[in-house]
Design an enzyme around this catalytic site. Structure first.
Site, PDB file in Angstrom:
ATOM      1  N   GLY A 137      68.504  63.416  65.536  1.00 15.36           N
ATOM      2  CA  GLY A 137      67.800  63.217  64.275  1.00 15.36           C
ATOM      3  C   GLY A 137      68.562  62.448  63.220  1.00 15.36           C
ATOM      4  O   GLY A 137      68.081  62.312  62.089  1.00 15.36           O
TER       5      GLY A 137
ATOM      6  N   GLU B  32      72.755  66.154  70.408  1.00 16.35           N
ATOM      7  CA  GLU B  32      72.084  65.276  71.388  1.00 16.35           C
ATOM      8  C   GLU B  32      71.382  64.187  70.596  1.00 16.35           C
ATOM      9  O   GLU B  32      70.295  64.362  70.074  1.00 16.35           O
ATOM     10  CB  GLU B  32      71.129  66.056  72.291  1.00 16.35           C
ATOM     11  CG  GLU B  32      70.187  66.953  71.535  1.00 16.35           C
ATOM     12  CD  GLU B  32      69.253  67.759  72.423  1.00 16.35           C
ATOM     13  OE1 GLU B  32      69.620  68.048  73.567  1.00 16.35           O
ATOM     14  OE2 GLU B  32      68.156  68.102  71.931  1.00 16.35           O
TER      15      GLU B  32
ATOM     16  N   GLY C  36      69.909  60.336  69.873  1.00 15.04           N
ATOM     17  CA  GLY C  36      69.241  59.199  70.487  1.00 15.04           C
ATOM     18  C   GLY C  36      69.378  57.965  69.609  1.00 15.04           C
ATOM     19  O   GLY C  36      70.212  57.090  69.827  1.00 15.04           O
ATOM     20  N   ARG C  37      68.560  57.923  68.549  1.00 15.53           N
ATOM     21  CA  ARG C  37      68.449  56.738  67.704  1.00 15.53           C
ATOM     22  C   ARG C  37      69.794  56.203  67.215  1.00 15.53           C
ATOM     23  O   ARG C  37      70.098  55.018  67.345  1.00 15.53           O
ATOM     24  CB  ARG C  37      67.578  57.070  66.481  1.00 15.53           C
ATOM     25  CG  ARG C  37      67.297  55.886  65.559  1.00 15.53           C
ATOM     26  CD  ARG C  37      66.539  56.327  64.304  1.00 15.53           C
ATOM     27  NE  ARG C  37      65.353  57.080  64.631  1.00 15.53           N
ATOM     28  CZ  ARG C  37      64.164  56.538  64.921  1.00 15.53           C
ATOM     29  NH1 ARG C  37      64.010  55.237  64.886  1.00 15.53           N
ATOM     30  NH2 ARG C  37      63.137  57.303  65.237  1.00 15.53           N
TER      31      ARG C  37
ATOM     32  N   CYS D 181      45.546  40.088  67.986  1.00 18.62           N
ATOM     33  CA  CYS D 181      44.351  39.867  67.172  1.00 18.62           C
ATOM     34  C   CYS D 181      44.001  41.139  66.423  1.00 18.62           C
ATOM     35  O   CYS D 181      42.917  41.708  66.605  1.00 18.62           O
ATOM     36  CB  CYS D 181      43.200  39.440  68.064  1.00 18.62           C
ATOM     37  SG  CYS D 181      43.660  38.105  69.155  1.00 18.62           S
TER      38      CYS D 181
ATOM     39  N   TYR E 191      63.974  53.220  70.362  1.00 19.47           N
ATOM     40  CA  TYR E 191      62.544  53.344  70.089  1.00 19.47           C
ATOM     41  C   TYR E 191      61.936  51.983  69.741  1.00 19.47           C
ATOM     42  O   TYR E 191      61.140  51.865  68.818  1.00 19.47           O
ATOM     43  CB  TYR E 191      62.283  54.359  68.965  1.00 19.47           C
ATOM     44  CG  TYR E 191      62.917  55.707  69.201  1.00 19.47           C
ATOM     45  CD1 TYR E 191      62.422  56.549  70.193  1.00 19.47           C
ATOM     46  CD2 TYR E 191      64.014  56.138  68.461  1.00 19.47           C
ATOM     47  CE1 TYR E 191      63.016  57.791  70.434  1.00 19.47           C
ATOM     48  CE2 TYR E 191      64.603  57.383  68.698  1.00 19.47           C
ATOM     49  CZ  TYR E 191      64.102  58.198  69.687  1.00 19.47           C
ATOM     50  OH  TYR E 191      64.678  59.409  69.923  1.00 19.47           O
TER      51      TYR E 191
HETATM   52  C1  LIG Z   1      64.033  62.853  70.494  1.00 18.07           C
HETATM   53  C2  LIG Z   1      64.910  64.015  70.632  1.00 18.07           C
HETATM   54  C3  LIG Z   1      66.280  63.907  70.352  1.00 18.07           C
HETATM   55  C4  LIG Z   1      66.904  62.641  69.814  1.00 18.07           C
HETATM   56  O1  LIG Z   1      66.440  62.402  68.542  1.00 18.07           O
HETATM   57  P1  LIG Z   1      67.018  61.162  67.681  1.00 18.07           P
HETATM   58  O2  LIG Z   1      66.266  61.262  66.399  1.00 18.07           O
HETATM   59  O3  LIG Z   1      66.694  59.943  68.453  1.00 18.07           O
HETATM   60  O4  LIG Z   1      68.473  61.382  67.536  1.00 18.07           O
HETATM   61  C5  LIG Z   1      67.066  65.007  70.558  1.00 18.07           C
HETATM   62  N1  LIG Z   1      66.538  66.180  70.998  1.00 18.07           N
HETATM   63  C6  LIG Z   1      65.228  66.322  71.275  1.00 18.07           C
HETATM   64  C7  LIG Z   1      64.735  67.608  71.752  1.00 18.07           C
HETATM   65  C8  LIG Z   1      64.372  65.261  71.096  1.00 18.07           C
HETATM   66  O5  LIG Z   1      63.073  65.402  71.342  1.00 18.07           O
END
Ligand SMILES: *Cc1c(COP(=O)(O)O)cnc(C)c1O
Length: 422
Positions: free
Chosen positions: A239, A276, A278-279, A350, A379
């Protein structure tokens, strides 16, 4: 407005090489893998002692991205059978966990057979299903319960997964029931809790408060278990946000880690904490490059119609922001003498929703110039509806060049000085 000289030379060089192969106007994604590795290494180095970093691969599950991150992070977070496939094919096998709502029995079975480290269980129903699958396979399966906790109102962010009504995790009110269901499941072993409550968190201070709140709740969550001392793990999710509006002002991960380390030091029995992410891991390495096909002014607004569009890079419309744009003119001299004006950058679809950015002040833009949209590594392509209007899919380039390798490429200097060929 960002400047061309903010782009890594390796990316400029890869763009130029690809463009020379294209007979049509170009569109493509480029990923800077050495920069991705350096960023991940820096994130890892900033962690407080004992705290782990997993990569949530849904942000970008391209094999080259996973292969670059796998040796650096402590493990991977997966949420589907397809993601299990990708992770298991990685050149560097790493521990992985399976989370997400709506897990299929087939995915849970395959996860156990392929050596999942732990499940993040999202509901009471899933506890029962996982117990019978683990029993049928004759395994004892470690689990973390995903909590949707009560959160103070002040923690709210743009995309909330918790503290409010969502399909994610187990309502904290039902946690005692969930903990006792796992305690009573002979083939499940409760190891701790998981909370992924926010997305797009851009304030270190607020995130620090959120983590402090979890640490404060940890003893009472743990006390619900029959053998609380066997619960050691607290997964605090991802997050961490990326600032798409002001690319030079990014979340200060190192300062969050420092403050969090101090919080952990003050606990007599700290949990084993895992992020954990991601972004914030993969966003910075990606670039979406579009060629200008047409320019027009309509009812007073200037439009740059470009190859590609939001069917390939849905991120800006999905997040509702104007994506930063870097202009790479075909002819830098002519461009610097050209007129400056505000442009709306659109794609080939379009639909009036195909807008990547508004109010971009650019000078001397002409058909055939390139626009580079940075921060496109998370993403981006993978959340997009790439088959809409039957356009061909863009190519993706995983650039491994380092700065040293480029000094031997005089062609690049020519490009910077004289613009892009085509
Ligand atoms: C999407 C997700 C993440 C990663 O979130 P980011 O905002 O990309 O860091 C981590 N844990 C869970 C359970 C997720 O669904």
């Amino acid at each position: 407005m960002a400047e061309p000289n903010e782009l890594p030379l390796s990316i400029l060089s890869a763009i130029e090489r690809y463009r020379q192969q294209c007979s049509d106007p170009m569109v493509a994604f480029f990923y800077d893998l050495p920069a991705l590795a350096a960023h991940a290494n820096a994130m890892k180095a900033a962690l407080p002692p004992g705290v782990e970093l997993y990569y949530a691969i849904k942000a970008n599950s391209e094999p080259a991205i996973i292969d670059t991150l796998a040796p650096i992070v402590d493990g991977l977070e997966l949420s589907s059978g397809g993601e299990i496939e990708r992770a298991c094919r990685s050149a560097t096998p790493r521990p992985w966990v399976l989370s997400g709502p709506g897990k299929l029995d087939a995915d849970m079975r395959s996860a156990i057979e392929r050596g999942v480290e732990a499940f993040h269980v999202e509901s009471l129903g899933e506890i029962a299903r996982l117990q019978s699958i683990a029993a049928a396979l004759g395994r004892t399966q470690p689990v973390l319960l995903r909590i949707n906790p009560w959160l103070p109102e002040s923690f709210s962010s743009r995309l909330r997964m918790a503290g409010t009504a969502t399909p994610f995790g187990i309502d904290e009110a039902q946690l005692p029931q969930a903990v006792s269901a796992v305690d009573n499941a002979p083939n499940l072993k409760l190891c701790g809790f998981h909370v992924h409550a926010m997305s797009h968190q851009t304030s270190e201070q607020r995130h620090q408060q959120l983590l402090a709140f979890y640490l404060e709740r940890w003893p009472s969550w743990r006390a619900l278990a029959r053998y609380p001392e066997q619960l050691t793990q607290l997964n605090v999710g991802g997050g961490i946000g990326v600032n798409y509006r002001q690319p030079s002002h990014q979340f200060d991960w190192a300062s969050l880690c420092y403050a969090f380390g101090q919080q952990l030091d003050n606990l007599s029995e700290p949990p084993r904490v895992r992020f954990e992410i991601g972004r914030y891991l993969s966003a910075f390495c990606g670039y979406y490059v579009m060629e200008v096909l047409d320019t027009k002014v309509s009812h007073g607004e200037g439009f740059l119609v470009c190859r590609g569009g939001t069917h390939q890079f849905r991120l800006p419309v999905a997040q509702g922001h104007d994506h930063p744009v870097i202009h790479l003119p075909r002819d830098p001299e002519q461009s610097s003498n050209g007129e400056q004006r505000a442009w709306t950058v659109v794609g080939q679809l379009c639909t009036p929703k195909d807008v990547l950015s508004r109010h971009q002040e650019l000078r001397g833009v002409r058909v055939g110039d390139l626009l580079v949209l940075p921060l496109a590594g998370a993403y981006g392509y993978n959340i997009s509806h790439a088959d809409f209007l039957c356009h061909p899919r863009p190519s993706q380039h995983f650039v491994t060049d380092t700065a040293e390798a480029l000094h031997s490429r005089p062609g690049l200097r020519r490009v910077l000085a004289e613009g892009y060929s085509g």
